[in-house]
Design an enzyme around this catalytic site. Structure first.
Site, PDB file in Angstrom:
ATOM      1  N   ASP A 125       0.783  -1.233   0.087  1.00  9.19           N
ATOM      2  CA  ASP A 125       0.088   0.009   0.041  1.00  9.19           C
ATOM      3  C   ASP A 125       0.985   1.185   0.144  1.00  9.19           C
ATOM      4  O   ASP A 125       1.884   1.415   0.596  1.00  9.19           O
ATOM      5  CB  ASP A 125      -0.939  -0.063   1.257  1.00  9.19           C
ATOM      6  CG  ASP A 125      -1.648   0.945   0.995  1.00  9.19           C
ATOM      7  OD1 ASP A 125      -2.318   1.355   0.281  1.00  9.19           O
ATOM      8  OD2 ASP A 125      -2.282   1.584   2.208  1.00  9.19           O
ATOM      9  N   GLU A 209      -1.985  -1.275  -5.443  1.00  8.62           N
ATOM     10  CA  GLU A 209      -3.155  -0.390  -5.975  1.00  8.62           C
ATOM     11  C   GLU A 209      -2.362   0.628  -6.817  1.00  8.62           C
ATOM     12  O   GLU A 209      -1.648   1.505  -6.161  1.00  8.62           O
ATOM     13  CB  GLU A 209      -3.761  -0.128  -4.793  1.00  8.62           C
ATOM     14  CG  GLU A 209      -5.350   0.255  -5.098  1.00  8.62           C
ATOM     15  CD  GLU A 209      -6.311   0.787  -3.849  1.00  8.62           C
ATOM     16  OE1 GLU A 209      -7.176   0.604  -3.684  1.00  8.62           O
ATOM     17  OE2 GLU A 209      -5.570   1.094  -2.803  1.00  8.62           O
ATOM     18  N   ASP A 292      -2.740   1.187   7.611  1.00  7.35           N
ATOM     19  CA  ASP A 292      -2.235   0.963   6.589  1.00  7.35           C
ATOM     20  C   ASP A 292      -1.765  -0.794   6.018  1.00  7.35           C
ATOM     21  O   ASP A 292      -1.786  -1.120   5.024  1.00  7.35           O
ATOM     22  CB  ASP A 292      -0.940   1.947   6.382  1.00  7.35           C
ATOM     23  CG  ASP A 292      -1.100   3.463   6.490  1.00  7.35           C
ATOM     24  OD1 ASP A 292      -2.226   3.694   5.665  1.00  7.35           O
ATOM     25  OD2 ASP A 292      -0.564   4.069   7.015  1.00  7.35           O
TER      26      ASP A 292
END
Ligand SMILES: [Zn+2]
Length: 311
Positions: A125, A209, A292
């Site tokens: 992430d 992502e 996170d």
């Protein structure tokens, strides 16, 4: 058409020219490089030792020395090698930066062997405070030294604003600023290379992502830290390295609520939308999440689903 005698003389001459060129090139490589005139004197000496060198036309041999002299005058520069070049060289490019530094890039042809399969997979992430957070629970920070240089950039920018545009002092500060920017770029690129190589080595599948970057860039406050973190460069490096080494990079494009979903049970907690929520407890399964790390676990879960549907 040269007759047999001519042909022998030509081939002997070519051989002698090559001999002379290599003989003096060898000396030059040992830092015994002299001028053309001095080499000519040494050539006379050499001819006394090697009878056969007298055969070819003396101008042919002198031309070999001229060529060598020209080659050295034009190209003989010292450089710092960042990596040993072992493969076949295709092309060499010299570039000059606006801070008057010269870089030599060497394009090589090399067959890259895929790495042996790894058992691990990872979700990553994009962080705001840290550069990246992994589903392994690791928070990866950008090198501390960058913060020091970023402060310097702010200081120099302020100083530049106070100078009269185009003045000598203005140019001085501008040059300093370019140097710091260049340093920052180099340190960051080095960091991104090392990190991407490490991730590629250790994991067979890497899930990221990517669309989040675009969404976040709309927000100017977040934009700075994201562009600073060079997420897109990082994705670019991972993409080609994955291809080279036989790894599977899954870019998750759909905007997917990675922060809000409990990676343990799938419950969606809308409260986590608020960026200030750093830690939360799932009301369903009672698992306590770091915002996170939970998001990176969801990215991994999502990336694994893609695998299941494509294979
Ligand atoms: Zn849960």
């Amino acid at each position: 058409m040269p007759n047999k005698e001519h042909r022998i003389l030509i081939s002997k001459s070519v051989g002698c020219v090559r001999y002379v060129y290599n003989h003096f090139l060898g000396k030059a490589k040992k830092n015994e490089y002299l001028t053309y005139t001095k080499y000519c004197k040494q050539l006379t000496q050499l001819k006394k030792e090697l009878e056969w060198l007298k055969k070819p036309d003396k101008f042919a041999l002198q031309n070999a020395l001229k060529d060598l002299d020209r080659a050295f005058k034009n190209k003989w520069i010292k450089f710092r090698k960042s990596k040993e070049v072992k493969a076949e060289i295709i092309n060499v490019t010299v570039t000059r930066t606006n801070t008057d530094k010269y870089y030599i890039s060497v394009a090589v042809k090399e067959e890259i062997k895929e790495l042996p399969k790894a058992d691990k997979q990872i979700g990553i992430d994009l962080g705001l405070k840290e550069f990246a957070i992994t589903s392994d629970g690791e928070k990866i920070d950008t090198p501390k030294v960058l913060k020091k240089y970023e402060k310097k950039i702010v200081r120099l920018n302020r100083s530049l604003a106070r100078k009269e545009e185009g003045s000598n002092n203005w140019h001085k500060v501008k040059k300093k600023l370019s140097k710091v920017h260049e340093k920052v770029r180099n340190i960051r690129l080095d960091f991104l290379h090392k990190l991407s190589t490490k991730l590629i080595r250790e994991n067979q599948r890497i899930c990221l992502e990517t669309l989040k970057v675009k969404n976040m860039l709309k927000n100017s406050k977040l934009a700075k830290s994201i562009s600073d973190a060079s997420w897109s460069k990082f994705v670019e490096l991972l993409t080609y390295k994955a291809k080279w080494y036989g790894r599977n990079l899954v870019k998750i494009d759909t905007f997917f609520a990675s922060s809000q979903i409990c990676s343990n049970c799938g419950y969606k907690n809308e409260k986590v939308k608020d960026l200030s929520v750093r830690k939360w407890e799932c009301s369903e399964c009672r698992k306590i999440h770091d915002r996170d790390i939970n998001a990176s676990k969801n990215i991994l879960n999502d990336g694994l689903k893609i695998k299941a549907s494509t294979t």
